[in-house]
Scaffold this motif. Structure first.
Motif, PDB file in Angstrom:
ATOM      1  N   PRO A  12       0.835  -1.207   0.000  1.00 56.11           N
ATOM      2  CA  PRO A  12       0.000   0.000   0.000  1.00 56.11           C
ATOM      3  C   PRO A  12       0.870   1.258   0.000  1.00 56.11           C
ATOM      4  O   PRO A  12       1.922   1.302   0.650  1.00 56.11           O
ATOM      5  CB  PRO A  12      -0.798  -0.115   1.303  1.00 56.11           C
ATOM      6  CG  PRO A  12      -0.787  -1.582   1.632  1.00 56.11           C
ATOM      7  CD  PRO A  12       0.540  -2.076   1.147  1.00 56.11           C
ATOM      8  N   ARG A  16      -2.072   4.342   3.123  1.00 55.83           N
ATOM      9  CA  ARG A  16      -3.207   3.593   2.560  1.00 55.83           C
ATOM     10  C   ARG A  16      -3.364   2.194   3.159  1.00 55.83           C
ATOM     11  O   ARG A  16      -4.306   1.474   2.795  1.00 55.83           O
ATOM     12  CB  ARG A  16      -3.055   3.458   1.037  1.00 55.83           C
ATOM     13  CG  ARG A  16      -2.795   4.745   0.279  1.00 55.83           C
ATOM     14  CD  ARG A  16      -3.897   5.779   0.435  1.00 55.83           C
ATOM     15  NE  ARG A  16      -5.163   5.428  -0.162  1.00 55.83           N
ATOM     16  CZ  ARG A  16      -5.536   5.777  -1.401  1.00 55.83           C
ATOM     17  NH1 ARG A  16      -4.709   6.458  -2.181  1.00 55.83           N
ATOM     18  NH2 ARG A  16      -6.726   5.452  -1.865  1.00 55.83           N
ATOM     19  N   VAL A  20      -6.358  -0.978   2.777  1.00 56.35           N
ATOM     20  CA  VAL A  20      -6.055  -2.156   1.968  1.00 56.35           C
ATOM     21  C   VAL A  20      -6.086  -3.449   2.778  1.00 56.35           C
ATOM     22  O   VAL A  20      -6.618  -4.470   2.326  1.00 56.35           O
ATOM     23  CB  VAL A  20      -4.674  -1.995   1.293  1.00 56.35           C
ATOM     24  CG1 VAL A  20      -4.267  -3.283   0.576  1.00 56.35           C
ATOM     25  CG2 VAL A  20      -4.686  -0.815   0.327  1.00 56.35           C
TER      26      VAL A  20
END
Length: 413
Positions: A12, A16, A20
């Motif tokens: 990721p 993020r 994920v």
């Protein structure tokens, strides 16, 4: 080829990871997976369980499912949600669940070592599940589900991981199930070389969980070598995504059993026959076995403690002395008529993470006739079975906490 090597992970993008990270693909059913992805467009379940994006009646093994996985992976790459590291690395990975902490290494493990049984397994695989993972790896051209490996705790390796994990992690998230996941990329060539050498000095690694993923990686590697007459053995497909932990940090929970009927016996008749191999005592509440050779049983609204006659325990047999074997050989097969627990639909299994309440609930509901609580299999027992070249009975171990999918994937260049 070395036992393990670093690789350029697909991960990721910064910030993020929480969007994920997903549980392993095989710990939930399709309905649960669909619920988990609602409102989470970047959940890695869109790659590992792509049927969530197809009609509910879709065959999970249909070609469209694997094509959707590739489409979703490509979409995450195009959106910049996933990015590839610029050079090979190892990754220190820590799991924390409550007071339990385990720290290991994300690495690419050698298929050749797996084929030569230097990476040892302890379970049979099911062809349909193995075929599924082969197709997933081939279509994605990546291994996205890590194989959970174990090494005998080694001070040299443990000290390196302790030093690395003393720094601030690059990834630090708490997943939906309450488990904390921390990740430290290791790019220093000297540290990488030291870890590679330290693992090379080990006699063996052990597959704790992920037998289908490792078997599938071996099959993919064999097929690609056959198609590449100039292969050198160093190609990325000759290695598989793994997370390797020291054995003394593992947490194995029990894998409990429920049986649908009493095989023609009345509860009183079963109790009478149990008194031959077991010392049977009534209990006022749920029985969580305190040691090997002891079992909890819920029957007819009551809990019982069953202690197996020690003379019936084959202490020199690494498989036969397991509690799952003792229960099978002294009760489930001879008294309840279940010869093959791998295929008999009269038996079901409940991971210990769920506690004992589901055992009682399913018996009280009438769905099941009797339930058994077991003592967890020990890590030393697992390694002894693997060292002997034997396999464990089905549903012998339940590892917690679970690894996360999506934090690091291995692209097959």
């Amino acid at each position: 080829m070395p036992l393990i090597k670093p690789f350029a992970g697909l991960r990721p993008a910064p910030g993020r990871a929480i969007e994920v990270a997903a549980p392993p693909y095989d710990v939930m059913n399709a309905e649960e997976a669909r619920a988990m992805v609602r409102g989470r467009p970047w959940s890695f379940l869109h790659v590992s369980r792509p049927e969530v994006d197809l009609p509910p009646d879709t065959d999970p093994y249909a070609p469209a499912v694997y094509a959707k996985a590739r489409e979703n992976l490509d979409g995450m790459l195009a959106a910049g949600v996933l990015v590839r590291d610029p050079a090979p690395r190892y990754y220190c990975y820590r799991l924390t669940m409550g007071s339990h902490v385990q720290t290991g290494l994300v690495a690419a493990a050698s298929v050749a070592a797996y084929d030569a049984e230097r990476i040892k397994k302890h379970e049979f695989t099911r062809p349909v599940k193995e075929d599924d993972r082969v197709r997933q790896i081939d279509v994605l051209n990546a291994q996205t589900g890590p194989v959970f490996l174990v090494y005998r705790a080694t001070p040299t390796i443990d000290a390196v991981l302790a030093r690395v994990s003393a720094a601030i992690p690059e990834v630090d998230i708490v997943a939906a199930e309450g488990v904390r996941h921390e990740l430290w990329p290791i790019a220093d060539p000297a540290v990488i070389d030291g870890l590679t050498g330290a693992f090379e000095a080990l006699d063996a690694l052990y597959v704790a969980d992920g037998h289908h993923r490792s078997a599938a990686a071996s099959r993919v590697a064999a097929a690609r070598r056959a198609a590449n007459p100039h292969h050198t053995g160093a190609e990325s497909y000759n290695f598989f995504l793994s997370v390797i932990f020291p054995h003394d940090q593992m947490q194995i929970l029990a894998y409990n059993r429920l049986v649908r009927d009493l095989h023609g016996l009345t509860p009183d008749a079963l109790m009478e026959r149990l008194a031959v191999p077991f010392a049977v005592e009534g209990a006022v509440g749920p029985v969580q076995p305190e040691c090997p050779g002891v079992f909890g049983m819920y029957l007819g609204g009551h809990w019982y403690r069953l202690a197996l006659d020690p003379a019936r325990i084959p202490y020199d047999d690494p498989v036969g002395r397991l509690d799952v074997s003792l229960l099978q050989d002294n009760l489930i097969e001879p008294l309840l008529g279940i010869v093959d627990p791998r295929r008999d639909e009269r038996i079901d299994f409940v991971g210990g993470i769920r506690g004992l309440a589901p055992l009682r609930a399913r018996v009280d509901s009438g769905e099941m006739a009797v339930a058994f609580a077991l003592h967890p299999t020990g890590m030393e027992d697992l390694m002894a079975v693997a060292d002997s070249g034997e396999v464990m009975p089905p549903k012998s171990t339940w590892f917690e906490p679970k690894l996360a999918d999506g934090l690091v994937s291995h692209v097959l260049d």
